[in-house]
Design a protein around this motif. Structure first.
Motif, short mmCIF file in Angstrom:
data_model
loop_
_atom_site.label_atom_id
_atom_site.label_comp_id
_atom_site.label_asym_id
_atom_site.label_seq_id
_atom_site.Cartn_x
_atom_site.Cartn_y
_atom_site.Cartn_z
N GLN A 469 -17.25 -1.25 -4.27
CA GLN A 469 -16.09 -1.24 -5.15
C GLN A 469 -15.15 -2.35 -4.69
O GLN A 469 -15.08 -2.63 -3.50
CB GLN A 469 -15.34 0.09 -5.00
N PRO A 470 -14.44 -2.95 -5.62
CA PRO A 470 -13.45 -3.92 -5.16
C PRO A 470 -12.36 -3.21 -4.35
O PRO A 470 -12.17 -2.01 -4.51
CB PRO A 470 -12.87 -4.49 -6.46
N MET A 472 -8.29 -3.32 -3.34
CA MET A 472 -7.02 -3.91 -3.72
C MET A 472 -6.10 -3.98 -2.51
O MET A 472 -6.02 -3.04 -1.73
CB MET A 472 -6.37 -3.04 -4.79
N MET A 473 -5.44 -5.10 -2.35
CA MET A 473 -4.51 -5.22 -1.25
C MET A 473 -3.16 -5.61 -1.81
O MET A 473 -3.01 -6.65 -2.45
CB MET A 473 -4.99 -6.26 -0.26
N VAL A 474 -2.19 -4.78 -1.59
CA VAL A 474 -0.87 -4.99 -2.17
C VAL A 474 0.00 -5.71 -1.16
O VAL A 474 0.05 -5.33 0.00
CB VAL A 474 -0.22 -3.63 -2.51
N VAL A 475 0.63 -6.76 -1.60
CA VAL A 475 1.61 -7.42 -0.74
C VAL A 475 2.96 -7.31 -1.41
O VAL A 475 3.18 -7.81 -2.50
CB VAL A 475 1.25 -8.90 -0.51
N SER A 476 3.84 -6.59 -0.77
CA SER A 476 5.17 -6.39 -1.37
C SER A 476 6.20 -7.31 -0.76
O SER A 476 7.31 -7.38 -1.23
CB SER A 476 5.64 -4.95 -1.17
N PHE A 482 2.24 -14.28 1.74
CA PHE A 482 1.08 -14.65 2.54
C PHE A 482 -0.16 -14.10 1.85
O PHE A 482 -0.06 -13.30 0.93
CB PHE A 482 1.21 -14.09 3.95
N GLN A 506 -11.56 -2.10 -14.23
CA GLN A 506 -10.58 -1.15 -13.72
C GLN A 506 -9.14 -1.62 -13.83
O GLN A 506 -8.23 -0.80 -13.89
CB GLN A 506 -10.89 -0.82 -12.26
N MET B 172 -3.06 -8.87 10.07
CA MET B 172 -2.17 -8.25 9.09
C MET B 172 -2.16 -6.75 9.35
O MET B 172 -3.00 -6.22 10.06
CB MET B 172 -2.69 -8.47 7.68
N GLN B 174 -2.42 -3.17 7.27
CA GLN B 174 -2.75 -2.59 5.98
C GLN B 174 -2.44 -1.10 5.99
O GLN B 174 -2.90 -0.37 6.84
CB GLN B 174 -4.24 -2.74 5.70
N ILE B 183 -11.20 1.82 -7.07
CA ILE B 183 -10.72 0.75 -6.20
C ILE B 183 -9.96 1.34 -5.02
O ILE B 183 -9.10 2.18 -5.20
CB ILE B 183 -9.81 -0.20 -7.00
N SER B 184 -10.31 0.91 -3.85
CA SER B 184 -9.52 1.34 -2.71
C SER B 184 -8.35 0.37 -2.59
O SER B 184 -8.49 -0.83 -2.80
CB SER B 184 -10.36 1.33 -1.44
N LYS B 185 -7.21 0.97 -2.28
CA LYS B 185 -5.99 0.19 -2.41
C LYS B 185 -5.24 0.23 -1.09
O LYS B 185 -5.19 1.27 -0.44
CB LYS B 185 -5.16 0.86 -3.51
N SER B 186 -4.69 -0.90 -0.70
CA SER B 186 -3.89 -0.87 0.51
C SER B 186 -2.72 -1.83 0.36
O SER B 186 -2.77 -2.78 -0.41
CB SER B 186 -4.75 -1.28 1.71
N TYR B 187 -1.67 -1.52 1.09
CA TYR B 187 -0.50 -2.41 1.11
C TYR B 187 -0.60 -3.24 2.37
O TYR B 187 -0.87 -2.72 3.44
CB TYR B 187 0.79 -1.59 1.10
N VAL B 188 -0.39 -4.52 2.21
CA VAL B 188 -0.61 -5.41 3.34
C VAL B 188 0.72 -6.02 3.79
O VAL B 188 1.55 -6.40 2.96
CB VAL B 188 -1.59 -6.53 2.96
N PHE B 189 0.90 -6.06 5.09
CA PHE B 189 2.12 -6.63 5.65
C PHE B 189 1.74 -7.74 6.63
O PHE B 189 0.73 -7.67 7.31
CB PHE B 189 2.90 -5.56 6.40
N ARG B 190 2.58 -8.71 6.66
CA ARG B 190 2.42 -9.79 7.62
C ARG B 190 2.65 -9.21 9.01
O ARG B 190 3.57 -8.44 9.23
CB ARG B 190 3.50 -10.82 7.33
N LEU B 195 10.32 -5.71 10.15
CA LEU B 195 10.91 -5.20 8.93
C LEU B 195 11.73 -3.95 9.26
O LEU B 195 11.36 -3.17 10.13
CB LEU B 195 9.81 -4.81 7.93
N MET B 203 8.93 -1.70 0.24
CA MET B 203 7.68 -2.42 -0.01
C MET B 203 6.52 -1.47 -0.25
O MET B 203 5.56 -1.82 -0.93
CB MET B 203 7.36 -3.33 1.16
N LEU B 204 6.61 -0.29 0.31
CA LEU B 204 5.55 0.67 0.06
C LEU B 204 5.82 1.44 -1.23
O LEU B 204 5.04 2.29 -1.63
CB LEU B 204 5.45 1.65 1.23
#
Lengths: 996, 738
Positions: A469-470, A472-476, A482, A506, B172, B174, B183-190, B195, B203-204
């Motif tokens: 599955q793809p 997803m990576m969220v950058v807030s 980056f 999706q 990073m 995650q 889709i597996s989802k993650s929030y990514v931070f530098r 912070l 951000m989350l």
């Protein structure tokens, strides 16, 4: 011996022969042999007044500007670079939307009448069709006369001259109220005007000329439109004269056929006009001459232009490890003009005259003419255009580039989801990705792809082939963007197909319930650029964006649209970006070879002026779909998208134009970035993008050796190959101004002038820009009149043959939306058009400024060729006919009110005119010759243009007609633009002032 | 009551308390002359299978400044239904529910055997336990694989309704969303950017987004009202999902060039974990479990740069003030630890690497929050795997041996004040009449927060006798101390455990014998050791040793029997006799000596020392060497083993001999947490150095020949032997110069 230019005459008699045949010995011509356009003008003060009228606002009845803008709500999905509905007012709710303003002023419910000048509506005076004016009789029919007809000297002006006398106060009858001066009005078309557009018609009025001219007691106050130069005629003549035989580029200084003419090119040492067109092919030897003439010396270069299948694309030359052979001093590349000397051991640079050694591996003997015997085996010695394979020295960081990447960055905010855009786009991408550009015969494209979605945060996707599955990576952290992943972001489409398909399936679902309305913009581009940087490749970002980026992030914008600034000194700010962040970002993109294509789907102000900065500076394109709705706009969007994704594009390019000593490239116009004064840096460059280069003298040129241009473009192909594309062009040089005027190309001139003006509005008030154009044009023509035309009365307007369309075209530029906005034009539209024109080629500017108007039922139904166009003026419309109008961006089908019922039936499948849906954008597919023909014609028009033109069906007298009339550029425009006739008068006056 | 030893043992078993002195000197002056302070080791949640919690709430003294809990020491007037608080003497009415109270019908808390009692509180919403895994992905492939398996395994051990979350980090950070399908989802931070909690929560998307004008569709009623459910999900719902996610976890994909360390953003990862829980589940039981395989190399909290040629700081560097990142990093982790503690969450650190991982800088995260610190060589070792499993062991009731968010509140009678506590706690800064101005350990408060604790977590608590010499306490007077521990049980209930103890006061002049006899030298040694280790964290090592020595000499002077200037006459009574030996070993222990230990190891040892109960602490101070023998020299056994005699049937008894220590070792290993490093070595083996460093160096290269005939190998050390130490001590104790 074919004539190169159709003959045209405005007054009478035969004109002197055209002297543009390149083989004619120069300098043998008598002044009076010059082709002259002698227009007899009854003008003087009258013209002045008319011009003033043209400038004056015409719709005092309309109320405040806001209500005007709201009127545009009537065309919510017009597909023009359109207008936005204000509020939720339904199409006919203008009065309801602004009850306080409108209701009291307007009694008639008709919307159309609201846009009609107050004085219009009355019947055309019979006198207009009565006794012909002197010029009238020579209107349409000047059938291409042989060029070499020797003819009497230009006409001494017939009695009309006397009209030029009094400059005093206006006679009362010239007042604007006099119906005789009314511009053509609604309902005035019809048979009354006779068959002017019919070029085939006989030459009717010659005999009447003499009797009509002199004794006219009441001067005909109006210049006859048929008497003035007709673009249609010029185009038609050029087609007939030059469209049949290939244009062979072997001869220096040849003027190519017009862009509107279909012709084949044979490269025999000079670049095809598809690559380079010049304002003049014979340039003055000295700067004094050039200054005197004021004719801009410019070349419009389209380095990666696509060619018709009959013409071969440039050969690729591989010089191995030593790389392309260049002049040691000026670094010009080997080309057919280099002189081999000393038996072939050395060559003299044709640009800087430096003598260089020929490397041993390149040595070849010379024949008796001093030509290398292998000249015809080597493209770089025999052709105008060719490519070199670049060595590693020509690559960034001394490393051969990786194949480029495409990154699709999709706005998934509420607006994008709601309009169905995201679903449509994802669905399309699934199949479209199979058609990424590929090199030559490559089986699959080398281009890798990546995906990002965003609203006020960014979502990157890992689509690595090994994943089920793809991810997803969220950058807030949009303040400090980056790229969150390396591996799996940019992938080969075939390897990751399953994951990508799954992702595209999706994405619409994932965001179906989104309530996020805010978006960011700069961080998105930054992310794409960083991704390319991380992958160490060049590439292109495809951004699909819906709204003004107001979320807290770098590049955050505010709504600063302010129509009150129009016609003030601050108007220029509307074209300038709001913040410097965009330029900074664009520079970084250019450094990375990151080209940005922007697809906008706004339903209100998005600040195109700011958002388009990055695409503009990176060689990208901007597409705008106002009030996008899937059902109405999907075809246009998908067609543009497909073309944009598939088109061949070069990356990380640097273009340099070298010239013979004596002139120098000094100014550049187009979609690119320059960090110094010579190198045009293009993050991306496709086959549609054009760079206009202006030259100035810095020394004397030599008639003998002429002037050479060499455009070298270093770029990375879509397979990641580093290449150099070289275009060479040799021009003549002259010591006589007449030679200059004889070898000009007005279309190119207009391309340059439009770009010049459109850049000018960034820094100067629009009025000043317009005045500059008018002045320059007047100076050009006055210089001609003074130096090249035979002495004649000042009342005569004499135009050089090559430039006789300059006034009409210039007028079109002057009254274009950027330079003279109408009330219905939004700030975004102006910015959009402004940046579009910046990289247009000559053909595009030609049709953009002077739209094509094609009658549909005049030509026989079985005819497969395009019907001959008619002039863009309302009086050319017959209410019994239908017309197609196109300008490269818009396409209208105008239906006259008296069109035969059968025609209506066979085209629209409805029984009467009244049943035709106004604003219809698709013609029903019907099995009858007319329907097939019209639809075929529409398809072929669309195929000629780089952007899909959405069709709008406009009915005569319908409210939508106003939109259509905006494009009838020979008429006075609602925004105050002068009619052709009026402008010509004005121009004449200006010239006379310069001459006196 | 037979002997003090029995008394002490009985008290420990019932109340989880060991006092240094079990009879208390009755004045401040005398107490200070006792050298060893009046203090106790308290194991607040000592396992008491025989003590079922009562299902009601404690009765509190009504005086607002007191609020002591009704206990067996209180005087009760059954007729008037009144009770007198034994701390503040406030007379209190029993609540209506106690209406039926009488001499024969007493509530449990009044019975003497319930000096320790546990109340179960029914009020308040119960929130599930939270386990937030923070996982380093800059690991070797097999290490990561082992860790992934351990983590996957742990899902089956977690309470089913516990919330679980996953943060991974490398270059990073995650934060993985666990709720989504497909889709597996993650929030990514530098990993380089510090912070604030607010930024992290923004951000989350944990802060409520503004509703757009158009309501897309009615809000779905959600099971959890928290926005955070995206990141923290009940384990029973997402264990499949999370197992897959962990399975797909890849090593950090960013390239690491030759000569560089991977970029590891431990500081930011922890910061995000803390911020996530802070914003969503403040004041509920939560464990942040950090699994790291190397030092933080970037961002806030970085401990070493990524250049491999620059090694991570050593004690030498620290002494030379050469550890450039240490102070800043420590500050970062301290800030995080304090925030975590304030929210009642705890941080565990599982650091498995051959080199140091920055435990020195990060130790406060575990120390201040009551989290675990585990140090190993690799995640692919049984040390880590079994230790990690043991975290989830259950007690006799089937409950997890962990408790969260505890508050320890201490009340004392007037003659006593609280000087401080040493252990996995932070001060709650509650001033009161029973708080001393002299601090020992973490003082200045009568309440501490212990965010994570288990049945063996033990605090050292130090008191000060404040009774003035001229205000004698009547004969038979007793001093009392009450320990009230509020905590969240692993079953998510709130509970309160109350322990009330009392000891006799004694006048030193007349009853020194009593006091001496009631000295608990084991407790005293551990309590002194805790003080020493606590000091060692902030003072130079030699100063601490000197302080310990001085205390020991003073103690010997005070309680020894000797003639002045005659070392041979020196004697200590039984209740003191082992104390000098404990001190000898303590001086040599890694808790005070940094030689041969990395800063990380020191931090690790000190961490554990400050939380273990008495028995474990003592073993840690003075190792136990068990001997197994055929009465032959040990090197022979090694030779026999090498020769393979154990595999021959006729030498089966030899096989048994070899097996015996292995079996015992396994038994010991199973009983300890964290699982000790287990080294199986032999005479002359390379690993034997670990053993030799622990034993008494009675024979070294310095004295080998002086001592003559004795067999056995010398131990290569400059340390003195116990014998030398004792001789010296005697000399100093009897010297009048001191």
């Amino acid at each position: 011996m074919e004539p190169t230019m159709a003959q045209y005459q405005a007054i009478s008699k035969h004109l002197p022969k055209v002297c543009q045949e390149p083989h004619l010995p120069r300098g043998h011509l008598q002044p009076q042999q010059h082709r002259l356009l002698v227009a007899r003008l009854h003008m003087a003060s009258l013209a002045k007044e008319m011009y003033r009228m043209a400038q004056a606002p015409l719709f005092r009845c309309k109320g405040p500007p806001t209500s005007l803008a709201s009127a545009s709500g009537s065309f919510p999905n017009s597909g023009l670079y359109g207008s936005y509905p204000q509020g939720q007012a339904p199409p006919l709710s203008q009065a309801q939307g602004h009850p306080g303003i409108q209701t009291s002023q307007r009694s008639a419910p008709s919307q159309a009448s609201g846009f009609t000048p107050p004085a219009s509506g009355g019947p055309r005076l019979p006198s207009m069709t009565g006794p012909l004016l002197p010029g009238q009789s020579f209107g349409g029919p000047s059938v291409s006369q042989p060029n070499h007809v020797s003819s009497p000297p230009p006409q001494t002006l017939p009695p009309g001259t006397q009209m030029t006398g009094p400059l005093g106060p206006l006679p009362p009858m010239h007042s604007p109220q006099q119906p005789g001066y009314q511009p053509q009005q609604n309902g005035s078309f019809g048979p009354a005007r006779g068959p002017q557009p019919n070029y085939g018609s006989p030459y009717p009025a010659a005999p009447t000329f003499g009797s009509q001219s002199g004794p006219q007691p009441l001067p005909p106050k109006r210049l006859d439109p048929d008497a003035i130069p007709s673009p249609i005629q010029v185009i038609e003549d050029d087609r007939n004269n030059r469209g049949t035989e290939p244009f062979v580029t072997g001869v220096r200084g040849q003027v190519p056929p017009l862009v509107t003419t279909n012709f084949l090119v044979k490269d025999q040492g000079n670049a095809s006009p598809r690559y380079i067109r010049c304002t003049s092919y014979n340039i003055p030897c000295t700067s004094d001459m050039a200054k005197q003439a004021q004719v801009p010396l410019a070349a419009v270069i389209k380095p990666l232009a696509s060619l018709p299948p009959e013409e071969a694309s440039p050969y690729v030359v591989d010089h191995g490890e030593s790389g392309p052979l260049r002049c040691n001093r000026c670094k010009a590349y080997m080309c057919p003009f280099m002189q081999f000397i000393e038996g072939g051991r050395r060559f003299q640079c044709c640009f800087c005259s430096c003598i260089n050694d020929v490397p041993p591996q390149y040595f070849q003997h010379l024949d008796h003419t001093g030509k290398r015997v292998d000249a015809y085996d080597r493209p770089e010695l025999s052709l105008g255009s060719y490519e070199f394979l670049a060595t590693v020295d020509y690559c960034k960081n001394n490393k051969f580039p990786s194949p480029p990447a495409f990154i699709f960055m999709i706005d998934v905010s509420y607006n994008a989801i709601r309009t169905g855009l995201v679903r449509l786009l994802c669905e399309e991408l699934k199949s479209l990705l199979d058609f990424l550009p590929r090199e030559g015969g490559a089986e699959e494209s080398a281009i890798r792809v990546g995906f990002v979605t965003y609203n006020k945060v960014l979502h990157f996707y890992n689509v690595k082939s090994s994943l089920a599955q793809p991810q997803m990576m969220v950058v807030s952290d949009v303040a400090d963007m980056f790229v969150p992943l390396l591996d799996g972001f940019l992938v080969n489409i075939n390897e990751s197909r399953a994951v990508i398909t799954s992702l595209l399936d999706q994405i619409p679902e994932m965001f179906a319930d989104t309530r996020e309305t805010e978006t960011v913009f700069v961080p998105v581009i930054q992310a794409g650029m960083e991704a390319l940087k991380a992958a160490e490749c060049a590439g292109k970002l495809f951004l699909f964006h819906t709204s003004l980026p107001i979320a807290e992030a770098p590049g955050k914008l505010k709504n600063r649209d302010d129509r009150k600034l129009i016609n003030t000194d601050k108007e220029k700010t509307l074209f300038q970006p709001q913040t410097g962040a965009y330029q900074t970002l664009a520079k970084e993109c250019v450094a990375q070879g990151c080209c940005v294509d922007l697809f906008l789907f706004p339903n209100q102000y998005v600040d195109v002026a700011t958002l388009s900065v990055v695409p503009q500076l990176t060689g990208g394109s901007v597409y705008k779909y106002a009030c996008f709705q899937v059902e109405n706009d999907q075809e246009r969007f998908l067609s543009d998208l497909r073309r944009d994704v598939q088109k061949v594009v070069g990356f990380d390019a640097v273009m340099r134009v070298r010239t013979s000593t004596g002139i120098r490239a000094v100014d550049f116009f187009g979609a690119f970035y320059m960090s110094n004064t010579t190198d045009v840096e293009l993050a991306g460059l496709d086959g549609d993008k054009t760079v206009t280069v202006e030259f100035k003298h810095d020394d004397r040129l030599n008639e003998e050796s002429g002037a050479l241009l060499q455009c070298a473009l270093l770029y990375t192909s879509c397979a990641g190959q580093r290449r150099l594309r070289i275009h060479n062009l040799a021009l003549n040089c002259c010591t006589q101004l007449a030679d200059l005027y004889r070898n000009c190309e007005t279309d190119t001139l207009i391309n340059y002038m439009a770009k010049f003006a459109y850049r000018g509005v960034l820094n100067s008030p629009v009025k000043a820009v317009r005045d500059t154009l008018i002045t320059q044009c007047a100076q050009i023509l006055a210089c001609y009149r003074k130096n090249c035309a035979s002495p004649s009365s000042a009342g005569q307007l004499i135009l050089p043959e090559c430039m006789k369309l300059l006034p009409v075209y210039l007028n079109c530029v002057l009254k274009s939306d950027v330079l003279q906005p109408g009330a219905e034009i939004t700030t975004d539209d102006r910015a959009y058009v402004r940046q579009l024109v910046t990289s247009m080629d000559v053909a595009e500017t030609n049709v953009f400024f002077y739209p094509r108007l094609l009658p549909l039922t005049k030509s026989p139904i079985e005819s497969t060729t395009e019907p001959p166009a008619v002039r863009a003026s309302e009086e050319r419309l017959s209410n019994g006919d239908m017309y197609l109008l196109e300008n490269g961006l818009n396409l209208f089908l105008w239906v006259g009110a008296s069109v035969q019922q059968g025609v209506v039936q066979s085209l629209f499948s409805v029984s009467s005119f009244s049943q035709i849906t106004s604003g219809l954008s698709v013609l029903p597919v019907l099995d009858n010759p007319l329907s097939k023909k019209v639809r075929g014609l529409i398809d072929s028009l669309r195929a000629q243009r780089s952007r899909y033109m959405k069709l709008i069906v406009v009915k005569q007298e319908d409210k939508l007609e106003m939109l259509f009339k905006h494009f009838l550029v020979e008429d006075k425009s609602l925004s105050g633009g002068a009619s052709y006739v009026d402008f010509l008068c004005h121009m004449h006056k200006e010239i006379r002032q310069l001459l006196s | 009551m037979a002997t003090y030893l029995e008394f002490i043992q009985q008290n420990e078993e019932r109340d989880g308390v060991r006092f240094s002195w079990n009879v208390w000197p009755s004045s401040r002056l005398e107490a200070t002359r006792m050298v060893v302070p009046l203090a106790c080791l308290l194991t607040p949640l000592k396992e008491r299978p025989d003590l079922p919690p009562v299902q009601y709430e404690p009765v509190l003294c009504s005086r607002p400044t007191c609020k002591a809990v009704l206990n067996p020491l209180c005087q009760v007037d059954y007729r008037a239904k009144l009770w007198a608080c034994n701390f503040c003497f406030q007379r209190n009415q029993f609540p209506p529910a106690y209406g039926g109270i009488s001499e024969v019908n007493q509530p449990a808390e009044l019975m003497p055997q319930f000096s320790t009692i546990e109340y179960m509180i029914q009020r308040g919403a119960q929130s599930p336990l939270i386990f937030l895994y923070v996982v380093d992905t800059c690991l070797e492939e097999d290490d990561l694989q082992a860790l992934k398996e351990s983590l996957q395994m742990s899902l089956s051990l977690l309470p089913p309704d516990a919330l679980v979350g996953l943060i991974t980090f490398g270059r990073m950070v995650q934060v993985h969303e666990l709720s989504c399908e497909g889709i597996s989802k993650s929030y990514v931070f530098r990993g380089t950017k510090d912070l604030t909690a607010k930024q992290i929560q923004d951000m989350l998307g944990l802060t409520k987004p503004a509703m757009p004008m158009q309501q897309a569709r009615p809000v779905q009623p959600q099971e959890h009202p928290f926005a955070s459910t995206r990141f923290l999900q009940p384990v029973h719902k997402i264990d499949m999902n999370l197992t897959d996610l962990l399975g797909e976890l890849q090593r950090d994909p960013w390239p690491v060039t030759q000569g560089k360390r991977p970029l590891r953003s431990t500081g930011v990862a922890l910061s995000i974990a803390v911020g996530l829980l802070e914003g969503t589940f403040p004041n509920t039981g939560a464990r942040i479990m950090l699994f790291t395989g190397g030092p933080p190399t970037q961002g806030p909290g970085m401990v070493v740069g990524d250049e491999l040629k620059i090694p991570i700081r050593s004690w030498h560097d620290i002494e030379k003030d050469n550890a450039r990142f240490m102070k800043k990093a420590t500050k970062h982790y301290e800030m995080l630890a304090n925030r975590t503690a304030a929210n009642g969450h705890c941080i565990d650190i599982y650091a498995c690497a051959l080199d140091q991982t920055g435990l020195l800088e990060m130790k406060c995260c575990a120390n201040l929050t009551g989290g675990y610190m585990v140090m190993g060589d690799s995640f692919n070792t049984s040390l880590f795997k079994q230790t990690f499993q043991r975290i989830f062991t259950k007690d006799f009731n089937g409950d997890f041996r962990m408790a969260f968010g505890a508050t320890l509140d201490i009340k004392t009678s007037r003659e006593l004040k609280i000087a401080g506590a040493i252990g996995p706690c932070v001060s709650l800064n509650v001033k009161g009449p029973c708080v001393s101005e002299n601090e020992l350990g973490v003082g200045g408060t009568s309440q501490w927060k212990i965010c994570g604790l288990d049945p063996t977590s033990t605090l050292g608590i130090y008191f000060e006798v404040v009774n003035q010499h001229n205000a004698p306490i009547p004969q038979g007077g007793r001093g009392a101390i009450q320990f009230v521990t509020h905590y969240q049980h692993s079953s998510t209930q709130r509970r309160i455990r109350v322990t009330t103890i009392a000891r006799n006061w004694a006048d030193v002049q007349s009853q020194l014998r009593h006091i001496e006899a009631a000295f608990d030298q084991e407790a005293a040694a551990v309590l002194m050791a805790r003080l020493g280790v606590f000091r060692a964290e902030s003072e130079e090592g030699p100063d601490v040793l000197r302080w310990l020595d001085r205390q020991l000499i003073r103690l010997c002077q005070k309680f020894g029997q000797y003639n002045k200037e005659d070392p041979t006459s020196f004697r200590l009574s039984d209740s003191f006799s082992l104390y000098p030996q404990f001190m000898f070993h303590l001086r040599r222990s890694p808790f005070l000596q940094v030689f041969n230990n990395s800063p990380d190891e020191s931090s690790y040892y000190r961490h554990h020392f400050a939380r273990q109960d008495l028995t474990q602490s003592l073993i840690m101070i003075q190792p136990i060497l068990y001997s197994y023998s055929f009465h032959g020299p040990p090197e022979t056994i090694a030779q026999w083993r090498k020769a393979g005699y154990q595999d021959m049937p006729e030498y089966e008894n030899f096989k048994h001999l070899l097996q015996a220590p292995l079996d015992d070792a396994q038994e010991i290993l199973q009983a300890r947490f964290p699982m000790p490093r287990y080294i199986n070595t032999e005479h002359g083996g390379s690993q034997a150095r670990f053993l030799l460093s622990k034993v008494n160096p009675s024979q070294t290269h310095n004295n080998l020949y002086a001592w003559g005939q004795e067999t056995g190998a010398p131990i290569l050390t400059d340390d003195v032997s116990l014998q030398v130490f004792m001789d010296h001590l005697k000399k100093l104790a009897v010297s009048s110069a001191c």
